[in-house]
Design a protein around this motif. Structure first.
Motif, PDB file in Angstrom:
ATOM      1  N   GLN A 252      -4.093   8.826 -53.564  1.00  0.00           N
ATOM      2  CA  GLN A 252      -2.412   8.471 -53.774  1.00  0.00           C
ATOM      3  C   GLN A 252      -1.775   9.112 -52.620  1.00  0.00           C
ATOM      4  O   GLN A 252      -1.777  10.477 -52.325  1.00  0.00           O
ATOM      5  CB  GLN A 252      -2.125   8.789 -55.043  1.00  0.00           C
ATOM      6  N   TRP A 253      -0.982   8.388 -51.898  1.00  0.00           N
ATOM      7  CA  TRP A 253      -0.110   8.817 -50.782  1.00  0.00           C
ATOM      8  C   TRP A 253       1.207   8.699 -51.409  1.00  0.00           C
ATOM      9  O   TRP A 253       1.770   7.657 -52.292  1.00  0.00           O
ATOM     10  CB  TRP A 253      -0.316   7.740 -49.721  1.00  0.00           C
ATOM     11  N   LEU A 254       2.183   9.488 -50.663  1.00  0.00           N
ATOM     12  CA  LEU A 254       3.456   9.455 -50.735  1.00  0.00           C
ATOM     13  C   LEU A 254       4.184   9.554 -49.375  1.00  0.00           C
ATOM     14  O   LEU A 254       3.426   9.954 -48.251  1.00  0.00           O
ATOM     15  CB  LEU A 254       4.009  10.786 -51.374  1.00  0.00           C
ATOM     16  N   ILE A 255       5.223   8.987 -49.198  1.00  0.00           N
ATOM     17  CA  ILE A 255       6.148   8.898 -48.105  1.00  0.00           C
ATOM     18  C   ILE A 255       6.915  10.492 -47.999  1.00  0.00           C
ATOM     19  O   ILE A 255       7.899  10.514 -48.742  1.00  0.00           O
ATOM     20  CB  ILE A 255       7.180   7.914 -48.026  1.00  0.00           C
ATOM     21  N   VAL A 256       6.268  11.335 -47.358  1.00  0.00           N
ATOM     22  CA  VAL A 256       7.054  12.573 -47.411  1.00  0.00           C
ATOM     23  C   VAL A 256       8.087  12.640 -46.471  1.00  0.00           C
ATOM     24  O   VAL A 256       9.174  13.693 -46.874  1.00  0.00           O
ATOM     25  CB  VAL A 256       5.913  14.005 -47.259  1.00  0.00           C
ATOM     26  N   SER A 257       8.175  11.950 -45.296  1.00  0.00           N
ATOM     27  CA  SER A 257       9.480  11.870 -44.616  1.00  0.00           C
ATOM     28  C   SER A 257       9.723  10.642 -44.073  1.00  0.00           C
ATOM     29  O   SER A 257       8.676   9.888 -43.610  1.00  0.00           O
ATOM     30  CB  SER A 257       9.318  13.009 -43.547  1.00  0.00           C
ATOM     31  N   VAL A 258      11.102  10.446 -43.733  1.00  0.00           N
ATOM     32  CA  VAL A 258      11.505   8.861 -43.188  1.00  0.00           C
ATOM     33  C   VAL A 258      11.788   9.486 -41.869  1.00  0.00           C
ATOM     34  O   VAL A 258      12.691  10.206 -41.812  1.00  0.00           O
ATOM     35  CB  VAL A 258      12.118   8.049 -44.066  1.00  0.00           C
ATOM     36  N   ILE A 259      11.336   8.954 -40.704  1.00  0.00           N
ATOM     37  CA  ILE A 259      11.515   9.430 -39.485  1.00  0.00           C
ATOM     38  C   ILE A 259      11.979   8.361 -38.620  1.00  0.00           C
ATOM     39  O   ILE A 259      11.367   7.179 -38.716  1.00  0.00           O
ATOM     40  CB  ILE A 259      10.510  10.219 -38.625  1.00  0.00           C
ATOM     41  N   TYR A 260      13.379   8.190 -37.997  1.00  0.00           N
ATOM     42  CA  TYR A 260      13.853   7.251 -37.477  1.00  0.00           C
ATOM     43  C   TYR A 260      14.626   7.277 -36.071  1.00  0.00           C
ATOM     44  O   TYR A 260      15.753   7.311 -35.762  1.00  0.00           O
ATOM     45  CB  TYR A 260      15.103   6.768 -38.695  1.00  0.00           C
ATOM     46  N   PRO A 261      13.504   7.305 -35.016  1.00  0.00           N
ATOM     47  CA  PRO A 261      13.934   7.058 -33.881  1.00  0.00           C
ATOM     48  C   PRO A 261      14.780   6.032 -33.330  1.00  0.00           C
ATOM     49  O   PRO A 261      14.615   5.057 -34.145  1.00  0.00           O
ATOM     50  CB  PRO A 261      13.061   7.179 -32.842  1.00  0.00           C
ATOM     51  N   PRO A 262      15.690   6.147 -32.542  1.00  0.00           N
ATOM     52  CA  PRO A 262      16.319   4.594 -32.100  1.00  0.00           C
ATOM     53  C   PRO A 262      15.399   3.694 -31.519  1.00  0.00           C
ATOM     54  O   PRO A 262      14.427   4.277 -30.869  1.00  0.00           O
ATOM     55  CB  PRO A 262      17.677   5.215 -31.168  1.00  0.00           C
TER      56      PRO A 262
END
Length: 270
Positions: A252-262
């Protein structure tokens, strides 16, 4: 089995929202990368219990003594000696369209679909990986099953208050608040025709911090600006998910971080 600690330089990419832990009191999972481009999972990290000078930030280089975890067989999982942690630089700036941050992100293996990432788990035991090129279909928000800490969780947090400081300085730790909502992204790869959508829970500390900030500023309507951020604003960027598996549930996976370059600007053709 004795742990073999080694001084290591790491770039912090994220930390998850903290939770009570019987063995380690109040902990977060921290994902970081080495200078060579290898992802590392540091767990447990009692972030709010660290000295202020050791409370690192996202995109900050740290040095610490770490050792491969013996009770966690995920290859990226390491134990940290919290009292050896030192912040060595200011966080990397997002200036110039994240050029300095992109320099390091481009050293990591990037997966273009969740199917590819999960296949790497099966074939290569990958349990921490970066996913890019995804289209967000929706942000799902639902109340948690238990919006308040259970009696067992409260007992763990109370023990933290009693055991945290041995120097009798009288310092106090504000009680950790449990997030009363769960946040999930439903998404699919942009460049894979007929791909099946995936849904994964977001456990990034930033999501939890945004919720509490908005609940204070918009107590009657926090959801609208939360959705504005995660459902409308972030998906317009080059959105990336740092994904990690759950120790007790290895598939089972989680989104541990949302990274958002322009979005990278297109080159002007002459």
């Amino acid at each position: 089995m004795a742990l073999h600690f080694q001084r290591t330089r790491l770039l912090v990419l994220c930390k998850t929202y903290p939770s009570p832990s019987a063995g380690y009191v109040e902990t977060s999972c921290v994902a970081a990368m080495t200078e060579e481009g290898r992802l590392i999972r540091l767990y447990p990290v009692p972030f709010r219990l660290l000295e202020e000078t050791a409370q690192f930030r996202k995109w900050q280089w740290i040095e610490a003594d770490i050792a491969k975890a013996t009770d966690d067989h995920r290859p990226e999982s390491y134990r940290l000696r919290a009292d050896t942690l030192r912040c060595t630089d200011e966080p990397i700036s997002p200036r110039n369209d994240w050029s300095d941050r992109r320099f390091w992100l481009e050293r990591l293996p990037i997966y273009r679909s969740f199917k590819d990432l999960d296949q790497a788990r099966v074939e290569k035991k990958v349990t921490l990986g970066m996913l890019s090129g995804q289209h967000v279909e929706s942000l799902q928000i639902a109340p948690t099953r238990n919006p308040e800490w259970t009696a067992d969780e409260l007992a763990k947090l109370s023990q933290a208050q009693r055991d945290l400081f041995s120097d009798n300085e009288g310092r106090a730790l504000r009680e950790l608040r449990k997030l009363p909502f769960d946040f999930h992204y439903r998404y699919r790869p942009i460049d894979v025709p007929n791909a099946i959508a995936s849904t994964h829970k977001i456990v990034d500390w930033e999501a939890g911090a945004l919720f509490w900030n908005l609940q204070r500023s918009h107590p009657e309507n926090w959801e609208s600006p939360f959705r504005q951020k995660f459902e409308q604003e972030l998906p317009t960027r080059d959105l990336m998910f740092l994904m990690g598996t759950i120790h007790r549930f290895p598939d089972q996976w989680l989104i541990v971080s949302v990274i958002y370059p322009p979005k990278q600007r297109a080159l002007r053709l002459l």
